[in-house]
Design an enzyme around this catalytic site. Sequence first.
Site, PDB file in Angstrom:
ATOM      1  CB  CYS B   2      -0.747  -0.124   1.150  1.00 43.76           C
ATOM      2  SG  CYS B   2      -1.814  -1.517   1.581  1.00 43.76           S
ATOM      3  CD  GLU B   3       3.085   4.433  -2.888  1.00 43.23           C
ATOM      4  OE1 GLU B   3       3.327   5.684  -2.869  1.00 43.23           O
ATOM      5  OE2 GLU B   3       3.401   4.153  -3.997  1.00 43.23           O
TER       6      GLU B   3
END
Lengths: 260, 260
Positions: B2-3
């Site tokens: 994810c970011e």
Amino acid sequence: MCELLGMSANVPTDICFSFSGLRARGGRTGPHKDGWGMAMYRDGDVWTIHDPRPSADSDIAEVISHNSLKCDIVISHIRQANVGGVCLLNTHPFSRLLWGKTWSYAHNGQLEDVSALPIERHHPLGSTDSERAFCWIIEQLQARLGEDEPSLDDISTVLSELALQLKGRGVFNMMLSDGARLYCFCTTKLHWITRRAPFKKATLSDEDVIIDFKEVTTDKDVVTVIATQPLTQDEMWSQMEEGELCVFEGGEVVCQIKAN
Amino acid sequence: MCELLGMSANVPTDICFSFSGLRARGGRTGPHKDGWGMAMYRDGDVWTIHDPRPSADSDIAEVISHNSLKCDIVISHIRQANVGGVCLLNTHPFSRLLWGKTWSYAHNGQLEDVSALPIERHHPLGSTDSERAFCWIIEQLQARLGEDEPSLDDISTVLSELALQLKGRGVFNMMLSDGARLYCFCTTKLHWITRRAPFKKATLSDEDVIIDFKEVTTDKDVVTVIATQPLTQDEMWSQMEEGELCVFEGGEVVCQIKAN
């Protein structure tokens, strides 16, 4: 108490006009200043906004009321806190998973002794009577109807029984949705209106806003709006009966169960 | 994976510019298409948006990236699902109450065997390893530090120990906030930049957008942005070390604990 706003439509429709009216009641034309929230469904997906600030003052409520976000179903809620402090986790709508779908729920009213409602799997995050009742509803639906999604009739029959039990504990006006249907139950106050061709103009009661639905619809559109109190001053809203469950799909009534 | 995107500022500041960059990575310039969410704090209040659709395609992400919502602290997350299906209840950030405040949390990485982490009071709503780890963190903080809010040093010391334990189970990059401070822990990837006078221009890496911070700030503003990967192509971002906890308040680093 609180106010509820729901929408069911047969084409993706925004809630800007109605939400502008509801929003004003969250601290300006009404006392429901203890937060607001919204669950928006489109194509089975649901997204949510939760804001414990007054909707009338909230910058994000302002943004939502002026940007057209097209939805099939909407549940919105402005809160006047009775049970549970003013904080994010007490802000409706609440969401839980059931039968592979995300169910969203908002409640208006007050319920006595909800801690007596047995729950095992679904725990509340906040401290409201509303969320506790929701957890119980989800568990009861699953316990009585099994692990696979049942028919509309079966869900409605059990939901009506559960809602009448909760009505025995106080005031239980509520909206519940799985993204396909919008289930509404009335104890004291819920009004609804179905708009379809020929569309007309409407004027909000709480804001100086007029909309001409002819300009934003096609002849095939069917849009039902449900609210605690009528949101417009020049349309005829129907009032739901005490103890009535009314289910909407694609803007139409698909099931109605009355208490008597 | 994810970011993550976080912001801490000494004056209410919007996240439009940075979120425009992050948002593109949610299905267009990056593969993180399994939903996005945001927790925004201002004056101790927090409001949230959760959307399981790709941020690059989301109409509400579009609205948020173009409307200035001023915040003291922001935590945002775009998801590429590993553990737990794509649905609302698996969408970060997650929130829980602790010491009378609403804590929000988002995680990047994957953790093994999180079911071994003991929890009693705080149950996950969804099925992600991330939320399970968050529930454990909240319980551990409360169990080790008591019912009253402890000092920054005490919280940071215990949080660093907990984060290092989680790092032992995999990748644990995370952001956590109570609305006053933003706690960031790095296992593999977290970058940050503090912008203060004299402000300059910056160009996003993922979008064709240039901002001149001089035009939207005053000389007193201090704004720190933290992200998985640098979001701009013409600024120097600092990289956090493996095992480092870094705490921001009002845009400044107020505590730093390194593993070695």
